[in-house]
Scaffold this active site. Structure first.
Site, PDB file in Angstrom:
ATOM      1  N   GLY A  31       0.797  -1.216   0.000  1.00 26.74           N
ATOM      2  CA  GLY A  31       0.000   0.000   0.000  1.00 26.74           C
ATOM      3  C   GLY A  31       0.829   1.264   0.000  1.00 26.74           C
ATOM      4  O   GLY A  31       2.014   1.259  -0.333  1.00 26.74           O
ATOM      5  N   HIS A  34       2.432   4.828  -4.909  1.00 32.51           N
ATOM      6  CA  HIS A  34       2.987   6.006  -5.565  1.00 32.51           C
ATOM      7  C   HIS A  34       3.208   5.691  -7.046  1.00 32.51           C
ATOM      8  O   HIS A  34       2.825   4.606  -7.522  1.00 32.51           O
ATOM      9  CB  HIS A  34       4.286   6.448  -4.888  1.00 32.51           C
ATOM     10  CG  HIS A  34       5.279   5.334  -4.691  1.00 32.51           C
ATOM     11  ND1 HIS A  34       5.933   4.716  -5.736  1.00 32.51           N
ATOM     12  CD2 HIS A  34       5.719   4.716  -3.560  1.00 32.51           C
ATOM     13  CE1 HIS A  34       6.745   3.787  -5.270  1.00 32.51           C
ATOM     14  NE2 HIS A  34       6.631   3.747  -3.960  1.00 32.51           N
ATOM     15  N   HIS A  37       4.712   2.270  -7.977  1.00 30.19           N
ATOM     16  CA  HIS A  37       3.754   1.168  -7.997  1.00 30.19           C
ATOM     17  C   HIS A  37       2.900   1.223  -9.260  1.00 30.19           C
ATOM     18  O   HIS A  37       2.646   0.201  -9.906  1.00 30.19           O
ATOM     19  CB  HIS A  37       2.825   1.243  -6.777  1.00 30.19           C
ATOM     20  CG  HIS A  37       3.497   1.004  -5.465  1.00 30.19           C
ATOM     21  ND1 HIS A  37       3.618   1.998  -4.519  1.00 30.19           N
ATOM     22  CD2 HIS A  37       4.064  -0.105  -4.936  1.00 30.19           C
ATOM     23  CE1 HIS A  37       4.234   1.507  -3.458  1.00 30.19           C
ATOM     24  NE2 HIS A  37       4.523   0.234  -3.690  1.00 30.19           N
ATOM     25  N   GLU A 149      12.829  -3.125  -9.520  1.00 31.30           N
ATOM     26  CA  GLU A 149      14.256  -3.405  -9.348  1.00 31.30           C
ATOM     27  C   GLU A 149      14.882  -2.613  -8.209  1.00 31.30           C
ATOM     28  O   GLU A 149      16.030  -2.869  -7.850  1.00 31.30           O
ATOM     29  CB  GLU A 149      14.996  -3.132 -10.654  1.00 31.30           C
ATOM     30  CG  GLU A 149      14.640  -4.133 -11.753  1.00 31.30           C
ATOM     31  CD  GLU A 149      15.376  -3.880 -13.052  1.00 31.30           C
ATOM     32  OE1 GLU A 149      15.868  -2.729 -13.245  1.00 31.30           O
ATOM     33  OE2 GLU A 149      15.470  -4.805 -13.880  1.00 31.30           O
ATOM     34  N   ASP A 151      14.111  -2.924  -5.201  1.00 24.42           N
ATOM     35  CA  ASP A 151      14.329  -4.006  -4.234  1.00 24.42           C
ATOM     36  C   ASP A 151      15.001  -5.169  -4.968  1.00 24.42           C
ATOM     37  O   ASP A 151      14.419  -6.246  -5.133  1.00 24.42           O
ATOM     38  CB  ASP A 151      13.003  -4.436  -3.619  1.00 24.42           C
ATOM     39  CG  ASP A 151      12.353  -3.313  -2.830  1.00 24.42           C
ATOM     40  OD1 ASP A 151      12.932  -2.898  -1.814  1.00 24.42           O
ATOM     41  OD2 ASP A 151      11.278  -2.834  -3.242  1.00 24.42           O
ATOM     42  N   GLN A 154      15.412  -8.489  -3.123  1.00 23.90           N
ATOM     43  CA  GLN A 154      14.103  -9.126  -2.978  1.00 23.90           C
ATOM     44  C   GLN A 154      13.687  -9.796  -4.288  1.00 23.90           C
ATOM     45  O   GLN A 154      13.136 -10.905  -4.280  1.00 23.90           O
ATOM     46  CB  GLN A 154      13.049  -8.095  -2.579  1.00 23.90           C
ATOM     47  CG  GLN A 154      11.635  -8.648  -2.541  1.00 23.90           C
ATOM     48  CD  GLN A 154      10.617  -7.603  -2.121  1.00 23.90           C
ATOM     49  OE1 GLN A 154      10.412  -7.387  -0.944  1.00 23.90           O
ATOM     50  NE2 GLN A 154       9.993  -6.957  -3.094  1.00 23.90           N
ATOM     51  N   ARG A 188       8.070   4.918   1.981  1.00 27.31           N
ATOM     52  CA  ARG A 188       8.716   5.488   3.172  1.00 27.31           C
ATOM     53  C   ARG A 188       9.062   6.961   2.995  1.00 27.31           C
ATOM     54  O   ARG A 188       9.276   7.670   3.979  1.00 27.31           O
ATOM     55  CB  ARG A 188       9.975   4.688   3.528  1.00 27.31           C
ATOM     56  CG  ARG A 188       9.682   3.235   3.921  1.00 27.31           C
ATOM     57  CD  ARG A 188      10.970   2.468   4.176  1.00 27.31           C
ATOM     58  NE  ARG A 188      10.701   1.050   4.387  1.00 27.31           N
ATOM     59  CZ  ARG A 188      10.422   0.491   5.559  1.00 27.31           C
ATOM     60  NH1 ARG A 188      10.375   1.254   6.630  1.00 27.31           N
ATOM     61  NH2 ARG A 188      10.192  -0.801   5.666  1.00 27.31           N
TER      62      ARG A 188
END
Length: 283
Positions: A31, A34, A37, A149, A151, A154, A188
Site C-alpha cells: 500500500g 505512488h 507502484h 528493481e 528491491d 528481494q 517510506r
C-alpha cells in the site's frame, strides 16, 4: 472497483477467471501507493487481461515493531489511485485472512542470498517476504507477477522462491522509478520532512558518482568517496556495497558491470537504493 478482502472471495473469482481463459497479472504491494507502484500496474495492465493488486502490510517482514506501526496505511487513497484503470481489482486482506490457522507452509532455505546486504542487516526479513509471497502466489496463481528493481535483492529472492516451489509464474522485473531529482520512489518517503528529503538525495548522488567513475580508480577508493557523499549529508549509513549483480557477492575489483547497493537512515526512515554500473573503459 472490485475489492476483495477474503481468501474465499479471491479463490472463487480466480476460478471464474480461469474458466473465461483470461490472463492474470499480479502486483503485490504494502500500500501507500505512488507512481513507482503505478508503473508496475500499468505495465501489467498492458500485458494481461486482468491485474490484481494486493495491499497488505506484512508484519512478518518487519524487524522492528516501531517500523511496522509507523508504516503508512492509506487504503482509500490507494483505491482512488487505482480507479483510473479499468482492468484492475484489489485484494486487501487482514492478517487472519493472509495467515489463517492451519494453512500449510514449508519454509525455504535462502542460502547465501539471504545472508548478505538486507539479509545481514535485517535477519528474518526475507523469510517473512517468502512466507507472504508463497501464500499470495499459491492463492492467486497469476500468469505474471511484477516487481520493482529498487528491491533488487528481494527480486532475486522471489525468483528463487518461484523456482523452489515450482509455481511456474513469469517474474517481470521493472526499472526503478525516480522523482525528477533522482530520489527513488518509496512509500517510506512520505515520512521524510522537506529537510530530510533533501538530505536523502545524497544516496542518488553517491550511486551516480560510482556509475560515472567506475573503473577510474581502485574500487575501495571509489567506494569510500561515495560513502563520504552520504555521510557528509548527515545520513547514518547502514551499508554501501559494490557487488556482482548475479551472485550479490562483494566485488574485490571492477568488473564489466557491478551493482552498487546502499541502505541508510535519514532521520528515523531507512532508505534503500541500487544502481547498475558499467566500468569506464580506460585508454
Amino acid at each position: 472497483m472490485q475489492t476483495f478482502v477474503t481468501r474465499d472471495e479471491i479463490s472463487h473469482w480466480r476460478k471464474q477467471l480461469s474458466q473465461d481463459q483470461k490472463s492474470l497479472g499480479f502486483v503485490p504491494t504494502m500500500g501507500a501507493l505512488h507512481a513507482g507502484h503505478l508503473s508496475l500496474v500499468k505495465k501489467a495492465s498492458k500485458e494481461n487481461d486482468i491485474v490484481l493488486v494486493s495491499i497488505f502490510v506484512n508484519p512478518k517482514q518487519f524487524n522492528q515493531q516501531a517500523d511496522l506501526q509507523s508504516y503508512p496505511r492509506m487504503l482509500e487513497a490507494d483505491i482512488a489511485l487505482l480507479s483510473a484503470l479499468s482492468n484492475v481489482v484489489i485484494f486487501a486482506p487482514n492478517e487472519a485472512e493472509m495467515y489463517p490457522s492451519g494453512l500449510a507452509f514449508e519454509p525455504m532455505q535462502l542460502g547465501e542470498i539471504g545472508t548478505v546486504l538486507e539479509g545481514a542487516k535485517r535477519p528474518g526479513h526475507f523469510d517473512g517476504v517468502v512466507h507472504v509471497v508463497h501464500h499470495l502466489f499459491a492463492l492467486i496463481a497469476p500468469d505474471r507477477a511484477y516487481f520493482g528493481e529498487k528491491d533488487f535483492q528481494q527480486l532475486a529472492v522471489i525468483r528463487k522462491l518461484n523456482a523452489h516451489y515450482q509455481f511456474g509464474i513469469e517474474i517481470v522485473a521493472c526499472p526503478t522509478k525516480r522523482d525528477p531529482d533522482g530520489l527513488a520512489m518509496s512509500s517510506r518517503n512520505l515520512r521524510l520532512s522537506a529537510q530530510e528529503r533533501n538530505k536523502a538525495l545524497s544516496i542518488f548522488k553517491a550511486l551516480t558518482f560510482i556509475k560515472e567513475n567506475a573503473g577510474k580508480e581502485p574500487i575501495e577508493t571509489m567506494r569510500h568517496r561515495a560513502i563520504l557523499i552520504i555521510e557528509e549529508a548527515g545520513l547514518l549509513l547502514d551499508y554501501f556495497e559494490i557487488v556482482d549483480p548475479h551472485t550479490l557477492k562483494t566485488c574485490a575489483d571492477w568488473q564489466a558491470e557491478q551493482l552498487c547497493c546502499v541502505a541508510a537512515f535519514c532521520g528515523e526512515v531507512r532508505l534503500i537504493d541500487n544502481m547498475l554500473c558499467e566500468s569506464v573503459k580506460l585508454p
